[in-house]
Scaffold this motif. Sequence first.
Motif: not given
Length: 224
Positions: A19, A48, A86, A90, A93
Amino acid sequence: MKKIVILLLFVFTACEIEYDGETKLIVKGIILDDNNDPIKNKDIKLFVSRESASNSFVWSVPSESNFIGKAKTNSDGAFTLAIPKPKANYSEIIIVINEQQNQYNEKQLRNIQVDNFINYELNLGIQKIYDISNLALLTVTANRINTNKELVRIEYIGEVANEIEFLNPMEINYLYNEINKKVVKNQNIIIRYTLKNYATNVDEIVEDTILIDSSPLINYNLNY
């Protein structure tokens, strides 16, 4: 009326997602019910997620391990939620509305990406959830009767309680998510489906009307 904002602490090492601690992303929206009335004090949770080799992110269930923040709607049904941005490792979301499913259905907004935020803000506009007692389960049974045709997409026109919506279209169309739908009782639903015709190499779009009565379960045979 001033919107309620709740910020939560986050863990940088959760799921190895990285992040940007100095950059915040803002999510806004309004939650309405069947009658277009605002719903207050509803939980909005944000996750996330990271795709793993054994579990595709499309079907993974949001868990506390990737929970990053939450808010509640105010008396106008509005909410504002701020999260850290983020920046690496990832997949998507996820926003979950009314996870408790108390009176109303749950709704998930999936496959949200950082690129969807304009000037660090994502406005979801109006999102509707429905009184569970007013919903029926529509089950579509797909019957392939022509080997030259393949069912590639299903869409619905009408009052549908979409429990999963993809903010960005998926590269692969997961039909499983479309064959079981919760729909409002006592209405007509138009089902629009796309068939790939391998004999002509042309996509065929077909529409039909499904009568939804007051029954809790509705079955529809889609023959193609």
